[in-house]
Design an enzyme around this catalytic site. Structure first.
Site, PDB file in Angstrom:
ATOM      1  N   ASP A   1       0.862  -1.180   0.000  1.00  0.00           N
ATOM      2  CA  ASP A   1       0.000   0.000   0.000  1.00  0.00           C
ATOM      3  C   ASP A   1       0.903   1.235   0.000  1.00  0.00           C
ATOM      4  OD1 ASP A   1      -2.479   1.396   0.266  1.00  0.00           O
ATOM      5  OD2 ASP A   1      -2.285   1.411   2.438  1.00  0.00           O
TER       6      ASP A   1
ATOM      7  N   PHE B   1     -10.323   0.518   0.012  1.00  0.00           N
ATOM      8  CA  PHE B   1     -10.000  -0.309   1.167  1.00  0.00           C
ATOM      9  C   PHE B   1     -10.515  -1.720   0.917  1.00  0.00           C
ATOM     10  CE2 PHE B   1      -9.756  -2.115   5.327  1.00  0.00           C
ATOM     11  CZ  PHE B   1      -8.512  -1.662   5.729  1.00  0.00           C
TER      12      PHE B   1
END
Ligand code: IMP
Ligand code: MG
Length: 173
Positions: free
Chosen positions: A99, A148
């Site tokens: 990420d 997410f």
């Protein structure tokens, strides 16, 4: 918390994991590496992947926490749990998501201090748009947008790791 969209299906994951294993089988045929799986998020990916590997290796699990119960990275990473001697060994480091990159970068730095011979990174998903540090994973399952994600080991507040697919969620719903 509500599933918004399935981004990667169970079938797509199964096919891709086998492809990654085939590549690793060529690259690590004679290396006798140590596989380090980053808990908790990569436990399912690791268990699927290793069953396709046909070279000898040792396996250990390590912890690296950068998120706590929040979805925002603090930029701080805590590492624990390594109990194999990894000096001079070739390491395959498996994580769920790349990420911001803080986690893998910090882990790589720690492993380098332990004088490993090489580090190869493997992640099931990569969010290139979120990167904060200069890091590219060597093996990537899927590039995904900035959403997410839960499922296939990934969680929101330690739930939904068991979903067999990878889904984007609305964390407010
Ligand atoms: P990084 O340090 O920002 O690259 O974050 C990596 C870690 O954050 C991963 O190993 C995950 O545990 C967690 N993480 C990042 N994005 C997500 C997500 O979309 N869902 C669940 N966990 C995530
Ligand atoms: Mg994780």
């Amino acid at each position: 918390m509500k599933v918004k969209e399935i981004l990667v299906s169970k079938e797509q994951i199964a096919k891709r994991v086998k492809e990654l294993a085939d590549e690793l089988n060529v690259a690590f045929a004679d290396k006798d590496p140590i596989i380090l799986s980053v808990l908790k998020g990569s436990f399912i990916f690791t268990s699927d992947l290793v069953r396709y590997l046909n070279f000898p290796f040792e396996l250990d699990f390590i912890r690296a926490s950068s998120y706590g119960n929040d979805t925002k990275s603090s930029g701080k990473v805590k590492i624990s749990g390594l109990d194999i001697n990894i000096k001079d060994r070739d390491i395959i480091l498996i994580d769920d998501i790349l990420d911001t990159g803080y986690t893998l970068k910090a882990l790589i730095n720690e492993l380098k201090k332990l004088r490993v011979n090489s580090i190869t990174t493997v992640v099931i998903v990569n969010k290139p748009s979120r990167r904060k540090v200069d890091l590219i994973a060597d093996y990537v399952g899927f590039d995904v947008p900035n959403e997410f994600l839960v499922g296939y080991g990934m969680d929101y507040q330690d739930r939904d790791r068991n979903l067999p697919y990878i889904a984007a969620v609305d964390i407010d719903k």
